[in-house]
Write an enzyme that holds these catalytic residues in place. Sequence first.
Site, PDB file in Angstrom:
ATOM      1  N   HIS A 243     -85.885  -5.913  16.001  1.00 37.98           N
ATOM      2  CA  HIS A 243     -86.437  -4.553  15.985  1.00 37.98           C
ATOM      3  C   HIS A 243     -85.354  -3.503  16.226  1.00 37.98           C
ATOM      4  O   HIS A 243     -85.526  -2.347  15.841  1.00 37.98           O
ATOM      5  CB  HIS A 243     -87.606  -4.409  16.963  1.00 37.98           C
ATOM      6  CG  HIS A 243     -87.264  -4.401  18.416  1.00 37.98           C
ATOM      7  ND1 HIS A 243     -87.336  -5.523  19.222  1.00 37.98           N
ATOM      8  CD2 HIS A 243     -86.878  -3.394  19.229  1.00 37.98           C
ATOM      9  CE1 HIS A 243     -87.014  -5.205  20.457  1.00 37.98           C
ATOM     10  NE2 HIS A 243     -86.723  -3.911  20.493  1.00 37.98           N
TER      11      HIS A 243
ATOM     12  N   ASP B  57     -87.023 -12.596  17.677  1.00 38.52           N
ATOM     13  CA  ASP B  57     -86.596 -11.195  17.621  1.00 38.52           C
ATOM     14  C   ASP B  57     -85.065 -11.089  17.689  1.00 38.52           C
ATOM     15  O   ASP B  57     -84.491 -10.773  18.733  1.00 38.52           O
ATOM     16  CB  ASP B  57     -87.239 -10.422  18.768  1.00 38.52           C
ATOM     17  CG  ASP B  57     -87.254  -8.924  18.531  1.00 38.52           C
ATOM     18  OD1 ASP B  57     -86.529  -8.460  17.647  1.00 38.52           O
ATOM     19  OD2 ASP B  57     -88.005  -8.222  19.231  1.00 38.52           O
TER      20      ASP B  57
ATOM     21  N   SER C 119     -83.503  -3.746  25.025  1.00 37.23           N
ATOM     22  CA  SER C 119     -83.757  -4.585  23.858  1.00 37.23           C
ATOM     23  C   SER C 119     -82.440  -5.060  23.267  1.00 37.23           C
ATOM     24  O   SER C 119     -81.551  -4.257  22.986  1.00 37.23           O
ATOM     25  CB  SER C 119     -84.537  -3.803  22.802  1.00 37.23           C
ATOM     26  OG  SER C 119     -85.846  -3.535  23.232  1.00 37.23           O
TER      27      SER C 119
END
Length: 690
Positions: free
Chosen positions: A83, A220, A627
Amino acid sequence: MKKIIVALTALMATTAAQADEGMWTLYNLPQAVYEQMKGYGYELPYDKLYEADDAIMKAVVNFSGYCSGVVVSPDGLVFTNHHCGFEAIRSHSTVEHDYMLNGFYAKTQEEELPNKGMFVSFMVEQKDVTDQILALGINEMSLDRRGEVLDSIENVMSKEVTEKDSTLRLELQPFYEGNRYFATTYRDFNDLRLVFAIPKSMGKFGGETDNWMWPRQTCDFSVFRIYANPKTNGPADYSEDNVPYHPQHWARVSNKGYQDGSFSMTMGYPGSTSRYLSSFGIQERYEENAIRAQVRGVKQEVMKRHMDASEAVRIKYDSKYAQSSNYWKNSIGMNKCIDSIGLIKQKVDFEAQLQKWVNETGQYAGKLDLNQLKRLYDKRLRLSKAQLYIRETFLRTDELSDRARRINNGIQPKGHGKRQHYVFKDNSETFDASTDCEILGTLLKNYREKVNDPQFTPSFFKTIDEQFGGDCQQYANYLYNKSMLMKNGKRIYTNKKSFYKDLGVQMGIDINEMLSDLKGEFAKVRDSINLQERYLCAAKLRMEEDMPHYSDANFTMRLSYGQVKQYNLGGRPSGWQTKAPSLVAKMKKGDSVEDYKVEPEMVSLMTKAGQLPLCFLTTNDITGGNSGSPMFDSQNRLIGLAFDGNWDSLSSDIFFDKELARCIGVDIRYVLYMMEHWGHADRLLREINQ
């Protein structure tokens, strides 16, 4: 002597408990924190974190100013989340070559894709410059004046740094609510190329259904490469002549895994936390969360309907939808957690304890005034709610609103005198007019229904009533069809009378004026609130001076340590790891749950994976910006990438609950499995294993 030992033992126990959370700066890591890390199983000396030539911090990067990442090879390969790389993947995608849908692998370095505006930053050094800053009387200045002075000081410090090394830059930032100031030096690399991305079905597996949830099976990750000047191995703007960057140090990838209770450490760039915030500030945040969730929910319904109807629209809006929905769900979850743990009352009780300490010791008496702070927040709440409705309705929601604000927002037009003009380039590849038009009409209608105060109703709503019978969608349709702002390539003369008659221009003027008025009203209480919040933080630090304290996150490099560990909610253990069979079970629900739908190839691939570990939980302390943060074991070996937190701890930006707060990471073995068995990326795997 016995009393002294008992006292020291009690102090160490209290210190350890406090040290068991936090986002710690590395150059001044408290000894108590390092000792607690060793108690959890960390095996290396302190200098392997920050000071040594092979210190692990030298492999960790700020990824494009919004995520984190880690260098994993001697040729500058960078791992981050899928992402985090999503916009780069989207920007290279077309209906004919949909890298989001089908994934991407550059089989040679020549096929690796450049990305305009993306970069990585390496932290070189950080130091405390508080005494130098406070000597200037910075805390006696208004917030605006303080900002001007800090900018000037930063410029002077930056000049000193760049004169020694032109590839460096410096940032000066406040820490501990402005009670301390640190200067951080960085080196930026602007040539960053996309190397590998798995299909969205796996990189975003679970979508909004599983976002902020546990258990997770999302793969991810994405892979980029840093390119450098071929002569200097230093930063360089994109050029075909650039070569892969050879870092001083890179993280070694581990396939040894971990166990329940194993040491785990994250290192990255957490964006923003507010854990020193007063109970009044948390109440304001609670009200804002409710507004953000409501408005974004309305907007996302329109986006999703158009995305489902058109592949071309889906490609344009996938990234926008993900960005919006992430903090839509976060806002909902945060308020749920604030309620469930009674956080506001906890803060009220602590503030009463702090006030008692102030009264007894005289420390900060005449400075910290909690009653005044409450009055100030009460006054600001009406303003903050109105401002958020305006921002969520008009800022970065649709193309026309964006253009309307930009052309009236101090952007210098081209030309001079009578020939002053502005030209909007054709950026139709980034938005769909029909989708954006309906978004605008829907949000205008929502704004009118939710904001009843005439003071915060922009003037263009009179136009909607008088010329469009109160129909917000008709007004939006007119703007998209008739406003000069939507004429790509057309010269818009900003000093002609016709310019100000355009309804789109008028809307932009009204929005900017409203935001400007609110900014002015905010300024009347802002400095006083910030001063009291700074005193509140300082008083807490003084009252608890025998315990280590970390500063709130501000997108500077931080370390967080903990263990691989599950949590219990209502007596139900969460489990600490997911494996391939749990993913296959969800994939089989793909016909009824869209977010679990994958290509048949993926079902076969994961069925063959046996008991492959997928994702895991740790007690590491993270927030937005983390992240892509590398997750290391006790010997600084890479075991995963952080990508989410759990739903039951979404208040962690303002309060860390060590019983519930968990970091969700993708296991590096899952990453390598997909690179090998789906991507057949043998050249990358050989490079990583050097």
